[in-house]
Motif scaffolding. Structure first.
Motif, PDB file in Angstrom:
ATOM      1  N   TYR A  95      -3.148   2.327   4.350  1.00  9.21           N
ATOM      2  CA  TYR A  95      -3.632   3.609   3.576  1.00  9.21           C
ATOM      3  C   TYR A  95      -4.337   4.415   4.384  1.00  9.21           C
ATOM      4  O   TYR A  95      -4.542   5.703   4.122  1.00  9.21           O
ATOM      5  CB  TYR A  95      -4.201   3.017   2.064  1.00  9.21           C
ATOM      6  N   ILE A  96      -5.192   3.711   5.296  1.00 10.01           N
ATOM      7  CA  ILE A  96      -5.976   4.663   6.453  1.00 10.01           C
ATOM      8  C   ILE A  96      -5.054   5.734   6.925  1.00 10.01           C
ATOM      9  O   ILE A  96      -5.196   6.966   7.240  1.00 10.01           O
ATOM     10  CB  ILE A  96      -6.784   3.812   7.312  1.00 10.01           C
ATOM     11  N   ASP A 103      -2.822  16.585   9.526  1.00 11.01           N
ATOM     12  CA  ASP A 103      -4.107  16.449  10.589  1.00 11.01           C
ATOM     13  C   ASP A 103      -4.677  15.256  10.270  1.00 11.01           C
ATOM     14  O   ASP A 103      -5.280  14.479  11.274  1.00 11.01           O
ATOM     15  CB  ASP A 103      -4.986  17.580  10.466  1.00 11.01           C
ATOM     16  N   ILE A 104      -4.401  14.636   9.164  1.00 10.71           N
ATOM     17  CA  ILE A 104      -5.336  13.334   8.962  1.00 10.71           C
ATOM     18  C   ILE A 104      -4.772  12.195   9.476  1.00 10.71           C
ATOM     19  O   ILE A 104      -5.627  11.514   9.930  1.00 10.71           O
ATOM     20  CB  ILE A 104      -5.397  13.219   7.363  1.00 10.71           C
ATOM     21  N   PRO A 105      -3.368  12.010   9.664  1.00  7.09           N
ATOM     22  CA  PRO A 105      -3.060  10.921  10.322  1.00  7.09           C
ATOM     23  C   PRO A 105      -3.176  10.994  11.894  1.00  7.09           C
ATOM     24  O   PRO A 105      -3.601  10.042  12.492  1.00  7.09           O
ATOM     25  CB  PRO A 105      -1.464  10.891  10.206  1.00  7.09           C
ATOM     26  N   GLN A 146       0.886  -1.416  -0.054  1.00  8.31           N
ATOM     27  CA  GLN A 146      -0.089   0.121   0.035  1.00  8.31           C
ATOM     28  C   GLN A 146       0.912   1.309   0.081  1.00  8.31           C
ATOM     29  O   GLN A 146       0.380   2.284  -0.663  1.00  8.31           O
ATOM     30  CB  GLN A 146      -0.951   0.153   0.996  1.00  8.31           C
ATOM     31  N   ASN A 147       1.724   1.120   0.503  1.00  6.24           N
ATOM     32  CA  ASN A 147       2.937   2.499   0.730  1.00  6.24           C
ATOM     33  C   ASN A 147       4.079   2.641   0.308  1.00  6.24           C
ATOM     34  O   ASN A 147       4.592   3.268  -0.379  1.00  6.24           O
ATOM     35  CB  ASN A 147       2.868   2.773   2.415  1.00  6.24           C
ATOM     36  N   GLY A 202      -1.988   5.583   0.480  1.00  7.72           N
ATOM     37  CA  GLY A 202      -2.492   6.259   1.514  1.00  7.72           C
ATOM     38  C   GLY A 202      -2.257   7.762   1.333  1.00  7.72           C
ATOM     39  O   GLY A 202      -3.244   8.641   1.724  1.00  7.72           O
ATOM     40  N   LEU A 203      -1.553   8.134   0.463  1.00  6.57           N
ATOM     41  CA  LEU A 203      -1.422   9.708  -0.068  1.00  6.57           C
ATOM     42  C   LEU A 203      -2.516  10.000  -0.805  1.00  6.57           C
ATOM     43  O   LEU A 203      -3.104  11.024  -0.730  1.00  6.57           O
ATOM     44  CB  LEU A 203      -0.049   9.844  -0.956  1.00  6.57           C
ATOM     45  N   ILE A 204      -3.015   9.222  -1.789  1.00  5.81           N
ATOM     46  CA  ILE A 204      -3.956   9.355  -2.582  1.00  5.81           C
ATOM     47  C   ILE A 204      -5.412   9.306  -1.582  1.00  5.81           C
ATOM     48  O   ILE A 204      -6.353  10.103  -1.943  1.00  5.81           O
ATOM     49  CB  ILE A 204      -4.337   7.968  -3.545  1.00  5.81           C
TER      50      ILE A 204
END
Length: 440
Positions: free
Chosen positions: A159-160, A189-191, A116-117, A167-169
């Motif tokens: 990816y979450i 802020d998302i992570p 995924q990353n 994950g960037l997408i």
């Protein structure tokens, strides 16, 4: 009645009753269309027009299957299997067998997460790695439901949480759609907002591996499909090196072009030019690979038609609006209902990435009106989007593991992949996503 709830409920019920998932999706779409006000003819027109949405993915997986079969004939999977068998130990060495199970699950989990990353190839590794290891799983009496949960965790959790690769997408989709809906946020802020929900998935994985599916499970030996069986021919070091070169080349092409079609084609060309595979055998391998991956392709194509019908009914927005009417100013109920709405939408569509744009438009103003902080809103939207990807019969996060583990016909897509991943990942995501919304 809401067409989304009815359609998804029918699809899931039929799937649980062991009706083939393609038929379940088709029947669910017809009933959902009827509830949404369409005639059967109108529903089937929308359904048919929506089938092309996953055609590229289906072709990608077909070529990828051919590449996997070709790799299996080089002897590279045999090398992997022989190494794995060496660490299994004798029948009486129960401790060594237990350690071997943990080691295999850890390796599969790491590779799944890297897909995924680090090397964003998604499920491309499954048809190459998993089928040759099935006989090792049988030797260890390893419950394949544990393997399925480990793979699905690796396909989702990274990816979450991690803003790299897929994950960037995912994070960019969250940021862009929230901004378009009236709330500007920072990517950093998302992570922070999705850390708690991801920890919920970690807890679910640990319960699955060390509690639910830790006991031995016996499978029949010697029934692996011939086209994916590990070759018994003498292993050629040159052939193994060419296979490694083909895999590395395919990974580089996919990383540069973002195309699984070109990636698989490039790998096949390397094997063809190396002399290890001729034109006749290439035709056979591609046919066998298409047969192996046909299940994924047909389900994803059918799921695109199902999703098209759901969207055209207009009941997705209606579902959110109806939920909003029930909420009032109660944050706890608001968070729970938003998460459940995300679960229903993603279970039907089968894609977290496609769910975010649908729900962000309505979730952002609703969250701001109720008084959720920006971090809490990110947690709600991100978790609601991620919910349902695990456990959905139409998601490649469940279709991929099934395609790899069912090469001998002993792993059921619904009961051995979808139900275990739904229980161990969706339920913790709801709980920890709700907690995140309440405390952030």
């Amino acid at each position: 009645m809401n067409a989304v709830i009815i359609a998804v409920a029918v699809m899931l019920l039929l799937s649980l009753l062991r009706v083939h998932v393609v038929i379940a999706l088709l029947v669910g779409a017809i009933i959902g269309g009827f509830v949404g006000g369409f005639s059967v003819t109108e529903t089937m027109t929308i359904f048919t027009e929506g089938l092309g949405g996953s055609a590229t993915v289906a072709l990608s997986y077909a070529l990828l299957g051919g590449f996997a079969i070709a790799i299996s004939k080089t002897g590279l999977p045999r090398v992997v299997v022989d190494f794995a068998i060496k660490i299994v130990g004798k029948e009486g060495e129960s401790r060594k067998k237990s350690l071997s199970k943990v080691l295999l699950l850890l390796v599969i989990l790491i590779i799944s997460s890297f897909s995924q990353n680090v090397i964003p190839i998604h499920i491309a590794f499954i048809p190459i790695l998993i089928p040759p290891l099935v006989q090792v799983f049988n030797e260890l009496k390893l419950d394949r439901r544990a393997v399925a949960t480990a793979i699905t965790f690796g396909l989702k959790a990274p990816y979450i949480l991690i803003p790299a690769g897929f994950g960037l997408i995912f994070h960019e989709i969250i940021q862009i759609n929230m901004a378009e809906s009236g709330l500007e946020i920072q990517m950093v802020d998302i992570p922070k907002a999705l850390l708690l929900p991801t920890l919920g998935m970690v807890l679910g994985l640990l319960i699955a591996l060390f509690v639910t599916y830790r006991k031995n499970r016996t499978y029949k030996n010697g029934t692996v499909n011939e086209e994916v069986a590990v070759t018994e021919e003498p292993i050629s070091r040159r052939a193994v090196m060419i296979a490694l070169l083909a895999i590395i080349g395919a990974l580089v092409v996919q990383y540069e072009t973002k195309s699984m079609i070109l990636s698989a084609l490039f790998g096949l060309v390397i094997l063809l030019l190396s002399g290890k595979m001729n034109v006749k055998s290439a035709d056979e391998y591609l046919t066998d690979g298409m047969r192996m991956m046909a299940f994924i392709g047909f389900v994803m194509i059918t799921a695109s038609g199902f999703a098209a019908v759901i969207r055209e009914t207009g009941h997705v927005a209606l579902l959110v609006e109806q939920s909003a009417e029930l909420i009032g100013n109660n944050k706890g109920i608001a968070a729970l209902l938003m998460l459940l709405v995300g679960l229903f939408i993603t279970m039907g569509i089968g894609s977290s990435f496609s769910t975010i744009p649908i729900i962000a438009t309505l979730f952002v103003p609703l969250s701001l009106a109720i008084g959720f902080s920006p971090l809490a809103t990110i947690a709600l939207i991100g978790t609601a989007g991620a919910l349902g990807d695990a456990g959905s019969p139409a998601s490649d996060s469940t279709l991929g593991p099934t395609a790899g583990l069912n090469v001998d016909g002993q792993h059921h897509h619904i009961w051995d992949t979808c139900v275990p991943t739904f229980i161990h990942f969706n339920l913790p995501l709801i709980l920890f996503g709700w907690i995140a919304a309440m405390v952030l």
